[in-house]
Write a protein that holds these residues in place. Structure first.
Motif, PDB file in Angstrom:
ATOM      1  N   GLY A 189       0.891  -1.721  -0.014  1.00 16.86           N
ATOM      2  CA  GLY A 189      -0.256  -0.108   0.198  1.00 16.86           C
ATOM      3  C   GLY A 189       0.680   0.560  -0.113  1.00 16.86           C
ATOM      4  O   GLY A 189       2.447   1.441  -0.041  1.00 16.86           O
ATOM      5  N   GLU A 190       0.555   1.991   0.264  1.00 13.51           N
ATOM      6  CA  GLU A 190       0.651   3.943  -0.091  1.00 13.51           C
ATOM      7  C   GLU A 190       2.243   3.977   1.280  1.00 13.51           C
ATOM      8  O   GLU A 190       3.250   4.248   1.044  1.00 13.51           O
ATOM      9  N   ALA A 214      12.918  -0.914  10.688  1.00 14.20           N
ATOM     10  CA  ALA A 214      13.322   0.488  10.512  1.00 14.20           C
ATOM     11  C   ALA A 214      13.948   0.378   9.363  1.00 14.20           C
ATOM     12  O   ALA A 214      14.132   1.427   8.900  1.00 14.20           O
ATOM     13  N   ALA A 215      14.957  -0.057   8.939  1.00 18.25           N
ATOM     14  CA  ALA A 215      15.805  -0.434   8.094  1.00 18.25           C
ATOM     15  C   ALA A 215      14.771  -0.306   6.569  1.00 18.25           C
ATOM     16  O   ALA A 215      14.943   0.352   5.435  1.00 18.25           O
ATOM     17  N   SER A 216      13.826  -0.960   6.674  1.00 20.55           N
ATOM     18  CA  SER A 216      12.919  -1.383   5.223  1.00 20.55           C
ATOM     19  C   SER A 216      12.247  -0.096   4.910  1.00 20.55           C
ATOM     20  O   SER A 216      12.016   0.132   3.965  1.00 20.55           O
ATOM     21  N   ALA A 217      11.800   0.280   6.117  1.00 18.41           N
ATOM     22  CA  ALA A 217      11.416   1.288   5.987  1.00 18.41           C
ATOM     23  C   ALA A 217      12.284   2.608   5.150  1.00 18.41           C
ATOM     24  O   ALA A 217      10.933   3.458   4.518  1.00 18.41           O
ATOM     25  N   ILE A 218      13.062   3.025   5.948  1.00 20.09           N
ATOM     26  CA  ILE A 218      13.310   3.952   5.467  1.00 20.09           C
ATOM     27  C   ILE A 218      14.507   3.076   3.895  1.00 20.09           C
ATOM     28  O   ILE A 218      14.275   4.635   2.791  1.00 20.09           O
ATOM     29  N   VAL A 219      14.362   2.127   3.588  1.00 20.28           N
ATOM     30  CA  VAL A 219      14.967   2.048   2.423  1.00 20.28           C
ATOM     31  C   VAL A 219      13.224   2.369   1.389  1.00 20.28           C
ATOM     32  O   VAL A 219      13.702   2.969   0.220  1.00 20.28           O
ATOM     33  N   ALA A 220      12.829   1.903   1.629  1.00 19.72           N
ATOM     34  CA  ALA A 220      11.255   2.169   0.974  1.00 19.72           C
ATOM     35  C   ALA A 220      11.173   3.691   0.113  1.00 19.72           C
ATOM     36  O   ALA A 220       9.743   4.028  -0.266  1.00 19.72           O
ATOM     37  N   ILE A 221      11.132   4.339   1.605  1.00 16.98           N
ATOM     38  CA  ILE A 221      11.077   5.598   1.606  1.00 16.98           C
ATOM     39  C   ILE A 221      12.098   6.562   0.556  1.00 16.98           C
ATOM     40  O   ILE A 221      11.499   6.876  -0.032  1.00 16.98           O
ATOM     41  N   LYS A 222      13.343   6.241   0.447  1.00 19.65           N
ATOM     42  CA  LYS A 222      14.207   6.867  -0.044  1.00 19.65           C
ATOM     43  C   LYS A 222      13.945   6.164  -1.286  1.00 19.65           C
ATOM     44  O   LYS A 222      14.072   6.604  -1.977  1.00 19.65           O
ATOM     45  N   LYS A 223      13.516   4.849  -2.049  1.00 21.89           N
ATOM     46  CA  LYS A 223      13.490   4.341  -3.107  1.00 21.89           C
ATOM     47  C   LYS A 223      11.898   5.287  -3.766  1.00 21.89           C
ATOM     48  O   LYS A 223      11.369   4.406  -4.370  1.00 21.89           O
ATOM     49  N   GLY A 224      11.396   5.972  -3.133  1.00 22.09           N
ATOM     50  CA  GLY A 224       9.415   6.430  -3.450  1.00 22.09           C
ATOM     51  C   GLY A 224       8.836   5.112  -3.174  1.00 22.09           C
ATOM     52  O   GLY A 224       7.918   5.330  -4.452  1.00 22.09           O
ATOM     53  N   LEU A 225       8.851   3.843  -2.639  1.00 22.68           N
ATOM     54  CA  LEU A 225       8.013   3.299  -2.711  1.00 22.68           C
ATOM     55  C   LEU A 225       6.921   3.266  -1.666  1.00 22.68           C
ATOM     56  O   LEU A 225       5.355   2.791  -2.089  1.00 22.68           O
ATOM     57  N   VAL A 226       6.423   3.932  -0.780  1.00 26.73           N
ATOM     58  CA  VAL A 226       5.876   4.487  -0.002  1.00 26.73           C
ATOM     59  C   VAL A 226       6.160   5.368   1.226  1.00 26.73           C
ATOM     60  O   VAL A 226       7.290   6.227   0.795  1.00 26.73           O
ATOM     61  N   LYS A 227       5.553   5.798   2.001  1.00 29.75           N
ATOM     62  CA  LYS A 227       5.568   7.198   2.406  1.00 29.75           C
ATOM     63  C   LYS A 227       5.462   6.362   3.476  1.00 29.75           C
ATOM     64  O   LYS A 227       4.942   5.673   4.205  1.00 29.75           O
ATOM     65  N   GLY A 228       6.055   7.638   5.386  1.00 31.24           N
ATOM     66  CA  GLY A 228       5.698   7.373   5.901  1.00 31.24           C
ATOM     67  C   GLY A 228       4.188   7.857   6.829  1.00 31.24           C
ATOM     68  O   GLY A 228       3.538   9.079   5.790  1.00 31.24           O
ATOM     69  N   PRO A 229       3.825   7.695   7.667  1.00 32.48           N
ATOM     70  CA  PRO A 229       4.912   6.837   8.960  1.00 32.48           C
ATOM     71  C   PRO A 229       4.574   5.339   8.184  1.00 32.48           C
ATOM     72  O   PRO A 229       3.402   5.082   7.161  1.00 32.48           O
ATOM     73  N   HIS A 231       3.889   0.982   8.028  1.00 30.57           N
ATOM     74  CA  HIS A 231       3.569  -0.058   8.609  1.00 30.57           C
ATOM     75  C   HIS A 231       3.405  -1.044   8.096  1.00 30.57           C
ATOM     76  O   HIS A 231       3.892  -0.961   7.129  1.00 30.57           O
ATOM     77  N   LEU A 232       4.691  -2.006   8.971  1.00 28.18           N
ATOM     78  CA  LEU A 232       4.623  -2.657   8.920  1.00 28.18           C
ATOM     79  C   LEU A 232       4.668  -4.109   9.335  1.00 28.18           C
ATOM     80  O   LEU A 232       4.504  -4.981  10.948  1.00 28.18           O
TER      81      LEU A 232
END
Length: 270
Positions: A189-190, A214-229, A231-232
């Motif tokens: 999801g977004e 935390a590492a996965s969220a950071i990578v996904a945000i940096k890659k433009g795959l998701v927006k924060g916050p 939820h994993l």
């Protein structure tokens, strides 16, 4: 020697927590004891052991051991469990700070057994690194969120051989000398991901890994795959939430006390 302990769980990661503020359990800081009490089916069974110690600067200090007896600099799920234990045992208030090998961790006790922790600042981010594992080429990302993590984006993590691929990447020459934890993520999801993790020190897949989330969220945000916050949804079926902004990371999720009991000698002398 009978040893009072609490069994704690953070999103499927389980830990034996022992209050050692008086220093009487220093002799237990050894591979033999840790491996034996963490052995499932033979003893208590756990992903790691946490010793709570006195600190001269903050609320307390911890010593953290993986189930194989190795020392870990940091563990996100363990940090929440240690924080809630400290609150329950009146070692610290609702807002606290404690020492780890990765640095000072700040934590806040929330409602419904949840704890929000501010992790140490992530570093060593590297995106789109090409490696070979299990005879195939992969595009992988890595970042240190207290401990080193590799992140691999997958189309379907349910069909991913987490053990074989995770183990090969964990020992890959590109992550020598100390190896790395390996996270497999699927965008759902977004602002949501599914995640499975092969953990260094446990040497297998665990139900959840806080620093891995935390590492996965950071990578996904940096890659433009998701927006924060972000939820994993972890392999254990529970969700961890990661807040990331201006290189500051917060991790929120459960930290439950399952029971308090005594370790008898037969639990670690066999």
């Amino acid at each position: 020697m009978n040893i009072t302990f609490s069994k704690m769980s953070g999103n499927g990661n389980d830990f034996i927590v022992i209050d050692n503020r008086d220093g009487k359990y220093i002799s237990l800081y050894n591979k033999n004891f840790i491996e034996k009490v963490c052995a499932r089916g033979l003893s208590v069974g756990a992903d790691g052991v946490i010793f709570i110690e006195k600190s001269d600067t903050v609320d307390f200090k911890w010593q953290f051991f993986n189930s194989d007896g190795s020392v870990a600099e940091m563990c996100g799920n363990g940090a929440r469990c240690a924080a809630r234990y400290a609150f329950i045992e009146n070692i610290a208030g609702k807002s606290m700070a404690f020492e780890t090998l990765a640095g000072i961790i700040k934590a806040e006790i929330m409602e419904n057994n949840e704890v929000k922790t501010m992790l140490t600042s992530p570093h060593s981010l590297e995106l789109d690194k090409k490696i070979t594992a299990c005879g195939k080429k992969y595009n992988i990302h890595s970042v240190n969120t207290g401990v080193p993590h590799a992140v691999l984006v997958c189309d379907n993590i349910a069909e991913t051989d987490v053990f074989s691929l995770g183990r090969d990447i964990r020992y890959n020459k590109d992550f020598a000398v100390n190896g790395t934890n390996v996270n497999f993520i699927e965008v759902t999801g977004e602002n949501s991901l599914k995640i499975r993790t092969y953990e260094r020190g446990v040497e297998g897949e665990t139900l959840a890994c806080g620093t891995g989330c935390a590492a996965s969220a950071i990578v996904a945000i940096k890659k433009g795959l998701v927006k924060g916050p972000v939820h994993l949804l972890t392999y254990g079926g529970k969700t961890l939430t990661v807040y990331y902004d201006d290189n500051t990371v917060y991790l929120q999720g459960e930290g439950r006390r399952i029971y308090t009991a005594e370790l008898k000698e037969e639990a670690y002398n066999y």
